[in-house]
Each structure stands twice: as C-alpha cells, then as structure tokens.
Design a protein around this motif. Structure first.
Motif, PDB file in Angstrom:
ATOM      1  N   SER A  50     -21.247  49.619  22.197  1.00  0.00           N
ATOM      2  CA  SER A  50     -19.929  50.196  21.941  1.00  0.00           C
ATOM      3  C   SER A  50     -18.897  49.096  21.771  1.00  0.00           C
ATOM      4  O   SER A  50     -19.097  47.957  22.198  1.00  0.00           O
ATOM      5  CB  SER A  50     -19.515  51.148  23.066  1.00  0.00           C
ATOM      6  OG  SER A  50     -19.281  50.436  24.258  1.00  0.00           O
ATOM      7  N   ARG A  52     -14.455  48.609  21.776  1.00  0.00           N
ATOM      8  CA  ARG A  52     -13.102  49.120  21.851  1.00  0.00           C
ATOM      9  C   ARG A  52     -12.169  47.926  21.998  1.00  0.00           C
ATOM     10  O   ARG A  52     -12.335  47.129  22.921  1.00  0.00           O
ATOM     11  CB  ARG A  52     -12.894  50.063  23.022  1.00  0.00           C
ATOM     12  CG  ARG A  52     -11.486  50.643  23.057  1.00  0.00           C
ATOM     13  CD  ARG A  52     -11.287  51.609  24.215  1.00  0.00           C
ATOM     14  NE  ARG A  52      -9.955  52.180  24.223  1.00  0.00           N
ATOM     15  CZ  ARG A  52      -8.887  51.600  24.755  1.00  0.00           C
ATOM     16  NH1 ARG A  52      -9.008  50.430  25.340  1.00  0.00           N
ATOM     17  NH2 ARG A  52      -7.716  52.187  24.707  1.00  0.00           N
ATOM     18  N   ARG A  98     -14.454  57.948  22.956  1.00  0.00           N
ATOM     19  CA  ARG A  98     -15.150  58.192  24.211  1.00  0.00           C
ATOM     20  C   ARG A  98     -14.299  59.055  25.151  1.00  0.00           C
ATOM     21  O   ARG A  98     -13.136  58.764  25.409  1.00  0.00           O
ATOM     22  CB  ARG A  98     -15.478  56.860  24.879  1.00  0.00           C
ATOM     23  CG  ARG A  98     -16.292  56.983  26.169  1.00  0.00           C
ATOM     24  CD  ARG A  98     -16.564  55.596  26.736  1.00  0.00           C
ATOM     25  NE  ARG A  98     -17.382  55.637  27.934  1.00  0.00           N
ATOM     26  CZ  ARG A  98     -16.893  55.776  29.168  1.00  0.00           C
ATOM     27  NH1 ARG A  98     -15.587  55.899  29.344  1.00  0.00           N
ATOM     28  NH2 ARG A  98     -17.705  55.808  30.204  1.00  0.00           N
ATOM     29  N   ASN A 102     -21.126  58.254  28.056  1.00  0.00           N
ATOM     30  CA  ASN A 102     -21.975  58.662  26.935  1.00  0.00           C
ATOM     31  C   ASN A 102     -21.499  59.945  26.262  1.00  0.00           C
ATOM     32  O   ASN A 102     -22.288  60.644  25.629  1.00  0.00           O
ATOM     33  CB  ASN A 102     -23.425  58.819  27.391  1.00  0.00           C
ATOM     34  CG  ASN A 102     -24.060  57.495  27.746  1.00  0.00           C
ATOM     35  OD1 ASN A 102     -23.590  56.437  27.328  1.00  0.00           O
ATOM     36  ND2 ASN A 102     -25.112  57.532  28.533  1.00  0.00           N
ATOM     37  N   THR A 103     -20.234  60.247  26.408  1.00  0.00           N
ATOM     38  CA  THR A 103     -19.666  61.456  25.819  1.00  0.00           C
ATOM     39  C   THR A 103     -18.594  61.063  24.823  1.00  0.00           C
ATOM     40  O   THR A 103     -17.633  60.381  25.181  1.00  0.00           O
ATOM     41  CB  THR A 103     -19.062  62.358  26.901  1.00  0.00           C
ATOM     42  OG1 THR A 103     -20.050  62.653  27.880  1.00  0.00           O
ATOM     43  CG2 THR A 103     -18.564  63.663  26.299  1.00  0.00           C
ATOM     44  N   TYR A 104     -18.785  61.474  23.575  1.00  0.00           N
ATOM     45  CA  TYR A 104     -17.859  61.136  22.500  1.00  0.00           C
ATOM     46  C   TYR A 104     -17.480  62.395  21.734  1.00  0.00           C
ATOM     47  O   TYR A 104     -18.241  63.354  21.656  1.00  0.00           O
ATOM     48  CB  TYR A 104     -18.513  60.124  21.546  1.00  0.00           C
ATOM     49  CG  TYR A 104     -18.583  58.724  22.123  1.00  0.00           C
ATOM     50  CD1 TYR A 104     -19.487  58.405  23.128  1.00  0.00           C
ATOM     51  CD2 TYR A 104     -17.720  57.726  21.685  1.00  0.00           C
ATOM     52  CE1 TYR A 104     -19.536  57.127  23.674  1.00  0.00           C
ATOM     53  CE2 TYR A 104     -17.766  56.444  22.218  1.00  0.00           C
ATOM     54  CZ  TYR A 104     -18.671  56.155  23.210  1.00  0.00           C
ATOM     55  OH  TYR A 104     -18.711  54.893  23.742  1.00  0.00           O
TER      56      TYR A 104
END
Length: 117
Positions: A50, A52, A98, A102-104
């Motif tokens: 990931s 950001r 996000r 693990n949730t998007y």
C-alpha cells in the motif's frame, strides 16, 4: 462513477518481472491510501502493498522484490514485481481509500499473474 482498472498481468517464468498498473477514474486519490491485494486459487485475499503520501507498506513475502509507486498526475498506481516466484501466482487487485484493516472503499476487477517454474 469511480472505477479502478488493472492491467499488466500475464504469464512469466520464475525470476522474471511484471509491472501492474491501476488506472483510476471518477475522482482523484492523491491524498488517499491505495493498495494491491492478491488472491491465489483456494486461498483468501491477502494484502500485498500500500501507499499513502510518502509511506509505503509491504507484506513480508514481497519485501525487496515488489515496489508500489504512484503517479498522481495520471491517477495511477503501479506494482513493479521482480524476481517473481510461482507462489506469486494470483489474481491481483487494486484498491483505494482505506477505511479499516484490509478494508477499502473501491476495488478493481483484478488482473491474473501466473508465474511458471
């Protein structure tokens, strides 16, 4: 309508390289987390990498081999995969924004990566 479209998957021999792309449309994600996940046959989807702002994260199994990068001008995130192994074989998914572990909010449809031994 927000869309994430992955490309760049394919068949490669062990030790080879591929670069996946995820082109986003419908909104910009320059300040948001974007990530790559993968799901191998018979296994659960797992986090790969990931990004950001200036922070990047990788699952241990890909550290030193995979690199996540973003081109905010193109609203695109990439996954450069080197030294590929047969166990990297999976469908790779792009995700954006996000909201939890693990949730998007947004997901692409995936691109198949197959690594032959």
């Amino acid at each position: 309508q927000v869309q994430l479209v992955e490309s760049g998957g394919g068949l490669v021999q062990a030790g080879g390289s591929l670069r996946l792309s995820c082109a986003a449309s419908g909104r910009t994600f320059s300040g948001d987390a974007m990530a790559w996940f993968r799901q191998a046959p018979g296994k659960e989807r797992e986090f790969v990498a990931s990004s950001r702002m200036f922070d990047t994260y990788y699952t241990d199994s890909v550290k030193g081999r995979f690199t996540i990068a973003r081109d905010n001008a193109k609203n695109t995130v990439y996954l450069q995969m080197n030294s590929l192994k047969p166990e990297d074989t999976a469908v790779y998914y792009c995700a954006a924004i996000r909201t939890g572990p693990n949730t998007y909010n947004y997901w692409g449809h995936g691109t198949q990566v197959t690594v032959s031994s």
